[in-house]
Structures are given as C-alpha cells and as structure tokens.
Design an enzyme around this catalytic site. Structure first.
Site, PDB file in Angstrom:
ATOM      1  N   HIS A   1     -39.723 -27.889 -12.151  1.00  0.00           N
ATOM      2  CA  HIS A   1     -39.573 -26.586 -11.526  1.00  0.00           C
ATOM      3  C   HIS A   1     -40.815 -26.144 -10.765  1.00  0.00           C
ATOM      4  O   HIS A   1     -40.739 -25.208  -9.963  1.00  0.00           O
ATOM      5  CB  HIS A   1     -39.225 -25.534 -12.588  1.00  0.00           C
ATOM      6  CG  HIS A   1     -38.988 -24.181 -12.008  1.00  0.00           C
ATOM      7  ND1 HIS A   1     -37.979 -23.933 -11.100  1.00  0.00           N
ATOM      8  CD2 HIS A   1     -39.641 -23.008 -12.161  1.00  0.00           C
ATOM      9  CE1 HIS A   1     -38.007 -22.667 -10.742  1.00  0.00           C
ATOM     10  NE2 HIS A   1     -39.009 -22.087 -11.367  1.00  0.00           N
ATOM     11  N   CYS A   2     -41.951 -26.779 -10.968  1.00  0.00           N
ATOM     12  CA  CYS A   2     -43.192 -26.250 -10.403  1.00  0.00           C
ATOM     13  C   CYS A   2     -43.681 -26.982  -9.160  1.00  0.00           C
ATOM     14  O   CYS A   2     -43.797 -26.406  -8.086  1.00  0.00           O
ATOM     15  CB  CYS A   2     -44.287 -26.258 -11.470  1.00  0.00           C
ATOM     16  SG  CYS A   2     -44.046 -25.019 -12.764  1.00  0.00           S
ATOM     17  N   ILE A   3     -43.996 -28.255  -9.304  1.00  0.00           N
ATOM     18  CA  ILE A   3     -44.722 -28.957  -8.237  1.00  0.00           C
ATOM     19  C   ILE A   3     -43.925 -29.052  -6.928  1.00  0.00           C
ATOM     20  O   ILE A   3     -44.500 -28.913  -5.854  1.00  0.00           O
ATOM     21  CB  ILE A   3     -45.164 -30.359  -8.702  1.00  0.00           C
ATOM     22  CG1 ILE A   3     -45.992 -30.229  -9.982  1.00  0.00           C
ATOM     23  CG2 ILE A   3     -46.016 -31.037  -7.637  1.00  0.00           C
ATOM     24  CD1 ILE A   3     -46.425 -31.548 -10.558  1.00  0.00           C
TER      25      ILE A   3
ATOM     26  N   ASP B   1     -43.817 -24.667  -5.886  1.00  0.00           N
ATOM     27  CA  ASP B   1     -44.919 -23.709  -5.820  1.00  0.00           C
ATOM     28  C   ASP B   1     -45.739 -23.767  -4.539  1.00  0.00           C
ATOM     29  O   ASP B   1     -46.116 -22.711  -4.002  1.00  0.00           O
ATOM     30  CB  ASP B   1     -45.846 -23.900  -7.021  1.00  0.00           C
ATOM     31  CG  ASP B   1     -45.124 -23.629  -8.333  1.00  0.00           C
ATOM     32  OD1 ASP B   1     -43.960 -23.176  -8.276  1.00  0.00           O
ATOM     33  OD2 ASP B   1     -45.707 -23.877  -9.401  1.00  0.00           O
TER      34      ASP B   1
END
Length: 459
Positions: A289-291, A294
C-alpha cells in the site's frame, strides 16, 4: 488585569486540567483506544494496545471483519488464530460497525486506505468519509490521530476543518489532533507494531504530549516532531527513498541483462562493502500500500508550490514499467520454445505483493496477469497464501478466480511459468523438474542449474 486576560488564563487552566486528567487515564490504563479501520494497519495496532492492557474498541464498515474478531477467526493470515482468539475472549476488546459508539473511545486512530485515483492523484474519499462520521460523533476531550499515509498538510488542511465543521468543536481547545504514520511491514517476524518507533506530530504541544503518552504505553519508542506536516513528510520520505532505490536496481537489471551480467551477483558482491552501499533487490514491480503510491502523493502536492519532482517521477515511471518487462521476457521465453504468446497457457506464481503473506494490495502480479491476458495467453495463478482472489478496488475482473493446485500433472501442462512472488514454502527444484520454460523475476532459481532441457529466463 483585564477581563479578556482573566478569561484567557481561565481557559488555559481548563485546558491544562483536561490534559492532566487524560494523561492520568492513560497512566492508569483506563483510556479506551478506538481503531477506525481494521485492516493490515488497524488490526495489529488494536492487538498491540490490547497486549499492553489498554482497552480497545475497533470500528469497521465490513461486518465480516467484526464477526471474525468476535468469533476469533483470523482474516489476515500472518497474524494468526491465537491473537484473534485472545481478542474475542477479552472483556477489554470489542469491535463494531456502529459508529455512534465513537464517544466511547478516548482516542480515535484512523487507519483507512489512501489510494491513488485513475489519474494517479490522491484519492482521499476514505479519509474524508471517515472524518465526516467521526466529526458527527466527536465529543470534548477526544484525541484523533490519522495513521494513514498521505501528503504533507493533510491533517491541518483537510482533517481538522472537517472535524470542526461537523462537531462544532475547536481543535486544540475542545479536542486534540495528531498525525502518526503507520510503519507496518506485513509478515516481518523481527519488527511488529510494538517494536517499530512511532513518529508523532501534533496540532499543538498538548496534542503531541497526549499522543506520545498514549503510544508510550505500547510502542518501543516515540519520536516527536514539530508538527503534523513534518510527521506526514517523514513517512513520504521513507517510502520515496525505497521507491527511488528500487527503481535504480530495476533499471540496472534491465541494462545488465542486455550485457549478459547477472544483476543479483553484482548486488551481492557490492553488498560486501561495509559502508556507502545499501542493497536493494529488483523485482517485477512495486507492491503493497505504500511504496507504489506515496511518492505520487508528494509529486501531486509539490505542484501546488510550483515544484517539479523529476527524480521521483522518473523512479515511478521505471517501477511501473517492470510488469511489461516481465511480460516481454515471457514472450522471448515462449519464442525460444517456438510458441506464440497468443493461445499459450501461462502460469503466474505468487499473487501476494511480497513473500509469505496473503496481502495482495497493489501487487504487480495483477498487471502481469492483465498484460498476459491482453496478449492472448490463457492465464492461471498459484499462490498457497491466496486460494481465491477476493474483491479489490481495481481488479474486480479477477474476483473469485481460484489458485491452481500444486501438482506435476497440472503445472507440466503450462507452456510457461512466471515467478512473480517468491514464497518460501514453494519447492522451486520441483517446479524446475515439472516445467521446462520458467521466467524468474525474483531470482528464486538462483541455486538451480538449468540443463539442456530447461530454459530459465531471468526477468
């Protein structure tokens, strides 16, 4: 002394008394922690506070998750049944779909998705809807903490105005607001939620003090920063750092491949240098979900300040191109076997975005499946952690598709096998015996020497 000055002093005394009362409740562990969103971030957070004897109350719109918590059934595989059963049996833990119970919590930690929309811009609908609901039920003295990864400025520019508008209360006076980014790494046995330091930024000093005191009950270390936008920038920076370095090794992989150089051998040798080098590993694209998300939050926000994040955008371009590279290598592998992609049966191994978990958020495997199908292949997948594909926000067409069984009779029938995720429970030597055309995007077959009948393509 003027009346205005007297009123100001009285207000400050009231605020101080309120803060001291709340800090006392935290110290006595009589402070109920509300977790809004019980997914890969919220559920471990709920467990962490419960493990440290804090009363917890979880909120989610998914009735199935609530039922699982009440009945002790795991819905996130790597967290295990024992944890779920303890939550179910505890009189200090509860979960509900009834958001009118928000006033029962002293703190509310918002752990909701912050994806990108189809234009690769921030999709804040989940945060906005959650804040509207919280604002409608907010009471004086509550602490609201956003944990979702987002762009710098979100808490001050979006969260607080919604909460104030819906509640009629004032942040910093009637209630407290802070930001503390999640740093979860699903499946990491060395670093669970309690062992990862917590960065905390607050709307005012009292909010920081209260939030730090709360996290100090259950987290190994708190790291206070000057304000919420600084804390938001910390999380963005952490993931931009990883995205850029992964893009670098992905580009090296493509370049070195054409030079007939094994990028993994290069990286292993470079990693022997005791300073000035940090090893990152190439793969079929970014997941989680992040890299993958973001960095685009920062590039979007930067445009407001007429700044262009060329370096970050280039890294994103490289990483998002990797599924296509894997598919191109599959085309070459099939061609070496005198077969066309159109009409071939292709098996993709690993749907999860990383090894040994059932987390398929933003997994590059979905893009690989889509591209293979677009080129006419008959596509299947195998993942021991994901027996059936559950609904996702962007890949509804794959919902309900089941993993094939692991057997020689089945796997030998495929024209090509693509390794997208390197689960440790998979027997890769067995795989190499069962199929003679394997495209390896994870260096999973590094210890297997191909013979004349086996073609291993490193992608």
């Amino acid at each position: 002394m003027s009346i205005d000055s007297t009123n100001t002093i009285q207000q400050e005394e009231i605020k101080t008394d309120q803060l001291q009362e709340l800090l006392g409740k935290i110290e006595q562990k009589n402070y109920t922690v509300g977790i809004v969103g019980l997914g890969y971030v919220g559920l471990p957070l709920m467990w962490t506070f419960h493990s440290n004897d804090m009363p917890v109350l979880g909120f989610d719109i998914d009735k199935e998750k609530i039922s699982c918590i009440e009945e002790g059934r795991p819905y996130i595989k790597h967290l295990g049944k024992e944890m779920m059963q303890k939550l179910a049996d505890s009189d200090k833990a509860g979960a509900t779909v009834d958001f009118s119970r928000i006033p029962e919590a002293d703190a509310l930690m918002l752990c909701v998705p912050t994806p990108l929309d189809h234009h690769r811009e921030p999709d804040m609908q989940y945060v906005e809807k959650t804040c509207l609901t919280v604002g409608e039920n907010l009471r004086k003295g509550q602490l609201v903490i956003l944990e979702s990864t987002t762009y710098p400025g979100t808490t001050e520019e979006l969260i607080i105005p919604i909460l104030e508008s819906k509640s009629g209360l004032t942040a910093g006076k009637d209630f407290y607001v802070a930001y503390s980014p999640e740093r979860e790494d699903p499946g990491n046995v060395d670093f669970n939620t309690s062992k990862i330091p917590k960065v905390v930024g607050g709307h005012g000093e009292e909010a920081i003090e209260l939030a730090c005191a709360l996290y100090d009950t259950s987290i190994v270390e708190t790291v206070p920063v000057s304000d919420t936008k600084t804390a938001e920038a910390v999380k963005i920076t952490e993931n931009v750092f990883r995205a850029v370095n992964i893009a670098l090794v992905n580009e090296l992989k493509v370049v070195f491949s054409d030079m007939d150089i094994d990028v993994h051998e290069v990286l292993d040798a470079a990693d022997t240098k005791p300073f000035g080098f940090m090893k990152f590993v190439p793969g079929p694209g970014l997941g989680g979900h992040c890299i993958p998300i973001d960095p685009f939050y920062l590039t979007w926000k930067a445009r407001e300040y007429e700044q262009h994040t060329r370096f970050i955008e280039l890294a994103g371009e490289i990483n998002t191109s990797m599924p296509q590279y894997v598919v191109d290598q599959t085309l070459k592998a099939l061609n070496a076997h005198k077969k066309a992609m159109n009409g071939s049966k292709v098996l993709v191994i690993g749907l999860a975005y990383k090894p040994d978990v059932d987390d398929m958020r933003e997994s590059p495997t979905f893009k690989i499946l889509d591209l293979l199908q677009k080129y006419g292949a008959e596509v299947s997948y195998y993942d021991p952690h994901i027996p059936v594909i559950k609904p996702t926000r962007e890949h509804d067409e794959w919902t309900g598709v089941e993993s094939i069984a692991w057997s020689e009779n089945i796997i030998s029938q495929f024209d090509a096998v693509v390794i997208s995720t390197d689960h440790s429970c998979i027997d890769y030597k067995e795989l190499a015996k069962w199929n003679d055309c394997i495209v390896d995007s994870r260096n999973s077959l590094k210890d297997i020497s191909p013979d004349n009948d086996i073609h291993i393509w490193k992608a």
